[in-house]
Design a protein around this motif. Structure first.
Motif, PDB file in Angstrom:
ATOM      1  N   ASP A  85      -1.474  -1.665  -5.237  1.00 29.07           N
ATOM      2  CA  ASP A  85      -2.247  -1.087  -4.413  1.00 29.07           C
ATOM      3  C   ASP A  85      -2.511   0.417  -4.681  1.00 29.07           C
ATOM      4  OD1 ASP A  85      -2.079  -3.114  -2.568  1.00 29.07           O
ATOM      5  OD2 ASP A  85       0.076  -2.570  -2.614  1.00 29.07           O
ATOM      6  N   ILE A  86      -1.606   1.169  -5.266  1.00 27.67           N
ATOM      7  CA  ILE A  86      -1.625   2.731  -5.548  1.00 27.67           C
ATOM      8  C   ILE A  86      -1.470   2.813  -7.210  1.00 27.67           C
ATOM      9  CG2 ILE A  86      -0.628   5.003  -5.085  1.00 27.67           C
ATOM     10  CD1 ILE A  86       0.582   3.715  -2.555  1.00 27.67           C
ATOM     11  N   ILE A  87      -2.348   3.593  -7.701  1.00 25.78           N
ATOM     12  CA  ILE A  87      -2.128   3.742  -8.983  1.00 25.78           C
ATOM     13  C   ILE A  87      -2.187   5.355  -9.193  1.00 25.78           C
ATOM     14  CG2 ILE A  87      -3.259   3.811 -11.286  1.00 25.78           C
ATOM     15  CD1 ILE A  87      -4.362   1.026 -10.619  1.00 25.78           C
ATOM     16  N   CYS A  88      -0.935   5.729  -9.765  1.00 24.30           N
ATOM     17  CA  CYS A  88      -0.679   7.243  -9.997  1.00 24.30           C
ATOM     18  C   CYS A  88      -0.689   7.447 -11.750  1.00 24.30           C
ATOM     19  CB  CYS A  88       0.659   7.515  -9.346  1.00 24.30           C
ATOM     20  SG  CYS A  88       0.849   9.237  -9.391  1.00 24.30           S
ATOM     21  N   VAL A  89      -1.277   8.367 -12.222  1.00 21.23           N
ATOM     22  CA  VAL A  89      -1.231   8.612 -13.626  1.00 21.23           C
ATOM     23  C   VAL A  89      -0.712   9.888 -13.631  1.00 21.23           C
ATOM     24  CG1 VAL A  89      -2.302   8.856 -16.023  1.00 21.23           C
ATOM     25  CG2 VAL A  89      -3.068   6.934 -14.229  1.00 21.23           C
ATOM     26  N   CYS A  90       0.740  10.193 -13.944  1.00 23.67           N
ATOM     27  CA  CYS A  90       1.368  11.261 -14.175  1.00 23.67           C
ATOM     28  C   CYS A  90       1.327  11.795 -15.829  1.00 23.67           C
ATOM     29  CB  CYS A  90       2.768  11.333 -13.751  1.00 23.67           C
ATOM     30  SG  CYS A  90       2.974  10.823 -12.236  1.00 23.67           S
ATOM     31  N   PHE A  91       1.102  10.616 -16.766  1.00 26.00           N
ATOM     32  CA  PHE A  91       1.179  10.907 -18.086  1.00 26.00           C
ATOM     33  C   PHE A  91       0.156  11.766 -18.498  1.00 26.00           C
ATOM     34  CE2 PHE A  91      -0.470   9.563 -22.295  1.00 26.00           C
ATOM     35  CZ  PHE A  91       0.571   9.884 -23.048  1.00 26.00           C
ATOM     36  N   GLY A  92       0.236  12.858 -19.152  1.00 26.68           N
ATOM     37  CA  GLY A  92      -0.805  13.516 -19.669  1.00 26.68           C
ATOM     38  C   GLY A  92      -0.388  14.621 -20.823  1.00 26.68           C
ATOM     39  N   SER A 132      -9.876  -4.523  -0.221  1.00 22.80           N
ATOM     40  CA  SER A 132     -10.497  -3.387   0.627  1.00 22.80           C
ATOM     41  C   SER A 132      -9.454  -2.261   0.869  1.00 22.80           C
ATOM     42  CB  SER A 132     -11.074  -3.975   2.420  1.00 22.80           C
ATOM     43  OG  SER A 132     -11.887  -5.155   1.974  1.00 22.80           O
ATOM     44  N   TRP A 133      -8.888  -1.934   0.083  1.00 23.41           N
ATOM     45  CA  TRP A 133      -7.934  -1.036   0.169  1.00 23.41           C
ATOM     46  C   TRP A 133      -7.474  -0.540  -1.283  1.00 23.41           C
ATOM     47  CZ3 TRP A 133      -3.359   1.605  -0.667  1.00 23.41           C
ATOM     48  CH2 TRP A 133      -3.073   2.583   0.272  1.00 23.41           C
ATOM     49  N   THR A 173     -18.322   6.577  -5.017  1.00 26.65           N
ATOM     50  CA  THR A 173     -19.010   5.075  -5.321  1.00 26.65           C
ATOM     51  C   THR A 173     -18.238   4.145  -4.581  1.00 26.65           C
ATOM     52  OG1 THR A 173     -19.423   5.738  -7.648  1.00 26.65           O
ATOM     53  CG2 THR A 173     -19.475   3.323  -6.916  1.00 26.65           C
ATOM     54  N   TYR A 174     -16.888   4.296  -4.398  1.00 23.38           N
ATOM     55  CA  TYR A 174     -16.146   3.199  -3.716  1.00 23.38           C
ATOM     56  C   TYR A 174     -15.395   3.599  -2.118  1.00 23.38           C
ATOM     57  CZ  TYR A 174     -16.892   1.101  -8.356  1.00 23.38           C
ATOM     58  OH  TYR A 174     -17.317   0.914  -9.373  1.00 23.38           O
ATOM     59  N   ALA A 175     -15.810   4.474  -1.750  1.00 22.54           N
ATOM     60  CA  ALA A 175     -15.225   5.072  -0.259  1.00 22.54           C
ATOM     61  C   ALA A 175     -15.553   3.935   0.711  1.00 22.54           C
ATOM     62  CB  ALA A 175     -15.726   6.220   0.152  1.00 22.54           C
ATOM     63  N   ALA A 176     -16.521   3.472   0.787  1.00 21.25           N
ATOM     64  CA  ALA A 176     -17.039   2.237   1.627  1.00 21.25           C
ATOM     65  C   ALA A 176     -15.966   0.948   1.512  1.00 21.25           C
ATOM     66  CB  ALA A 176     -18.426   2.007   1.574  1.00 21.25           C
ATOM     67  N   GLN A 177     -15.453   0.711   0.318  1.00 22.73           N
ATOM     68  CA  GLN A 177     -14.597  -0.224   0.255  1.00 22.73           C
ATOM     69  C   GLN A 177     -12.942   0.076   0.353  1.00 22.73           C
ATOM     70  OE1 GLN A 177     -17.011   0.488  -2.106  1.00 22.73           O
ATOM     71  NE2 GLN A 177     -18.198  -1.411  -1.312  1.00 22.73           N
TER      72      GLN A 177
END
Length: 253
Positions: A85-92, A132-133, A173-177
């Motif tokens: 549901d949540i994707i967090c990319v800390c690798f950099g 939808s989230w 683009t995807y706020a409405a979803q």
């Protein structure tokens, strides 16, 4: 403010540094975790065991070798991205070299700061649309919320600046979803990856004369995730630092 309790988060680069503090903050909110690390370590094991007492925790070990993106769809991380549901990319990966000293391997590694989040976004969007989230959270670089010049880390900063464009593009683009995409732009942060000499040097350059703590970055990350009207935000968490602070030049850019 949305509740994120019971959601599942994939945290790329969550085994140490800022990423591990983000995982701790997520667990405190009741978020289940899929934590990625580049290699096995005692520290990673301890983190997973501790957080596993609060929420469900899975771990993934995946080194990002040259050319791995071509096979990304066959990797466990691809399926993880589709169910999270949540994707967090800390690798950099950080590259700090003058342009004349930056070789092709440096460019390829620096580009992962943009390419890896981009590939993960494309993998995760369709399932998030169906639910939808969804929440994307990325980590930019200092002053990469707009185009700037950089003397010694142009390859890295260029990729992070491109990441800012990705954040705004997904948000629009995807706020409405029901999907949001934001980025935290940390300043100098005290992690296990920073030497004592570097900590002293960077602390002297900060207005508060101290480095940021990883939990301060993690608190900002949770704040962005919980508010659905915070979308496309490029949030500097840097204590008000500017490039010429403390040099008495009067020139802040």
């Amino acid at each position: 403010m949305d509740s994120i309790e019971g959601k599942t988060a994939l945290v790329i680069g969550g085994s140490g540094g800022i990423g591990s503090s983000v995982c701790e903050a997520f667990a405190a909110c009741g978020v289940h975790l899929i934590i990625h690390g580049g290699c096995e370590s005692k520290r990673f094991d301890v983190l997973a065991e501790k957080l596993g007492q609060k929420v469900r925790v899975e771990t993934r070990i995946q080194r990002f070798e040259s050319g791995f993106l071509a096979d990304f769809a066959s990797m466990p991380l691809y399926k993880d991205a589709q169910k999270a549901d949540i994707i967090c990319v800390c690798f950099g990966p950080f590259v700090q070299k003058a342009l004349e000293d930056t070789d092709s391997a440096d460019w390829e590694r620096a580009a992962l700061n943009y390419l890896l989040p981009g590939v993960i976004v494309s993998a995760a969007l369709r399932p998030m649309i169906k639910r939808s989230w969804g929440r994307f959270l990325f980590f930019g670089g200092t002053r990469t919320d707009r185009i700037n010049a950089f003397r010694t880390n142009a390859a890295y900063a260029g990729a992070k600046t491109a990441l800012s464009s990705l954040v705004r593009s997904v948000a629009l683009t995807y706020a409405a979803q029901g999907i949001t995409c934001n980025a935290v732009l940390p300043g100098f942060t005290c992690t296990e990856y920073v030497s004592e000499n570097e900590r002293k040097k960077r602390a002297a350059q900060m207005p508060q004369k101290r480095l940021l703590e990883p939990n301060e970055i993690a608190d900002a990350a949770v704040f962005l995730l919980r508010n659905p009207m915070l979308n496309g935000v490029l949030l500097p968490v840097d204590g008000g630092w500017a490039p010429d602070f403390g040099q008495n030049t009067g020139n802040y850019i």
